[in-house]
Design a protein around this motif. Structure first.
Motif: not given
Length: 388
Positions: A1-12, A179-182, A313-319
């Motif tokens: 769960m934590i990794g999805a948020g972190v790497f979702g942001h890094l991927s964007d 512009s790539s943050s939640i 990817t950051v949005a998909m990371g949140c989902t």
């Protein structure tokens, strides 16, 4: 769960889709192998936490990287086709686990090797997403990737073709490279509503999807056979969903698959736990996972199309985080025994199907690159609807 948020942001942001995938595969392999060397429970639990941190983003990063270069006509089919490998892995895992019953350490070594193989033998031959290059104003790199794709398809670009972002026509619009943050997702009403709905639906879907897989213990059949049957039931769901996707669209198909799963889980909750009815209950559970697996993977395609490239990817990371919260809750629901889990899964499936009514259809719509482009496209769509 934590990794999805972190790497979702890094991927964007600066790592990109391919860079993030390289990192998570490396960490997944290292932490998985170290788990096999754990001397005690607390070291074991720590390495499992770190493995989850990396493994939770493998599907997310690879899916976005695989589907962003695909045009609207084949995007759904390409996205759904990636899901066959996920179910094949679950089916293979059941066999591997059965063979490694004598040593849990060996099981972790064997299940870490695919990440190593992927990192060394497949990733070097994969290009970065041209859409990520474009949103970072690296137009030449984006064109290079597209020309390579065209060359492999025995086609070519005219020399006068170039690329530009969908906000470049507005001279007053600031550059959106960073512009790539939640926060960017939450500031826009359009993406904010979509994010809340996507997270809610993913959470409900995940509880049912993982819960039905774990619920084989309550049906009182062989655990390994039950896992194989459930994973094999997913494959026809992918095939059927892929075939129906171009005709019915994302929204109607998602509603239908969630309601199908919810209804059959509800029926299973009404069946008595006696020997003569266990096969019927299992059949209802198989239909339930058939429908929910179609939804679970359809949501990957659907969610990726609801958000622009700069925050996709950051949005998909949140989902994905919401989905992992559902996965955490699922085994707790299973502990309630025979009928209650099926009743909960049925209720969640029906609620999720009703929530999906609130999302817009994305079939044959363009993938927007910037927040400005998405807002402009939405205004144009509303204007067309008002005129018609």
């Amino acid at each position: 769960m934590i990794g999805a948020g972190v790497f979702g942001h890094l991927s964007d942001s600066f790592l990109g889709r391919k860079g993030s995938l390289q990192v998570v595969c490396f960490l997944n392999a290292v932490f998985g192998l170290l788990t096999a060397l754990s001397p005690n429970y607390w070291v074991y639990a720590s390495f499992r936490l770190l493995t989850g941190f990396s493994a939770g983003s493998v599907c997310l990063c690879s899916f976005v990287l695989a589907t962003e270069p695909i045009g609207p006509s084949y995007r759904g089919a390409a996205g759904m086709s990636t899901c066959y490998f996920f179910s094949s892995g679950i089916a293979a895992l059941s066999g591997i686990a059965a063979l490694c019953q004598s040593s849990w350490r060996l099981l972790y070594v064997v299940t870490s090797l695919p990440s190593v193989a992927f990192m060394f033998f497949i990733l070097p031959f994969i290009s970065e997403s041209p859409r990520w290059y474009l949103t970072h104003r690296r137009t030449d790199d984006a064109m290079r990737v597209l020309r390579d794709i065209a060359s492999s398809n025995r086609r070519s670009f005219p020399d006068n073709i170039t690329l530009k972002l969908d906000d470049e026509d507005d001279i007053n619009k600031k550059v959106e490279q960073a512009s790539s943050s939640i926060l960017d997702v939450l500031q826009s009403r359009t993406t904010r509503v979509r994010l809340v709905l996507s997270m809610s639906i993913s959470f409900l879907c995940s509880v049912v999807y993982y819960g039905l897989s774990l619920n084989v213990v309550n049906i009182k059949i062989n655990m390994y056979i039950g896992v194989v049957v459930n994973s094999l039931a997913e494959m026809p769901a992918y095939l059927l969903t892929t075939m129906l996707l171009p005709h019915f669209g994302r929204k109607p198909l998602g509603i239908g698959t969630m309601l199908l799963s919810g209804i059959f889980c509800t029926i299973a909750s009404l069946i008595a736990d006696v020997n003569s009815m266990r096969v019927v209950r299992m059949a209802c559970g198989v239909v339930g996972i058939f429908g929910m697996s179609g939804t679970y993977n359809l949501l990957l395609v659907y969610t990726s199309e609801l958000f622009p490239t700069v925050v996709r990817t950051v949005a998909m990371g949140c989902t994905s985080q919401a989905s992992q919260m559902g996965a955490i809750l699922a085994p707790m629901v299973v502990l309630f025994g025979d009928r209650v889990p099926f009743a909960v899964f049925g209720m969640f499936g029906i609620i999720g199907g009703l929530l999906m009514f609130c999302l817009p259809e994305t079939m044959d719509k363009p993938l927007y690159d910037t927040m400005f482009g998405l807002e402009k496209g939405e205004k144009a769509s509303r204007s067309e609807e008002e005129v018609s």
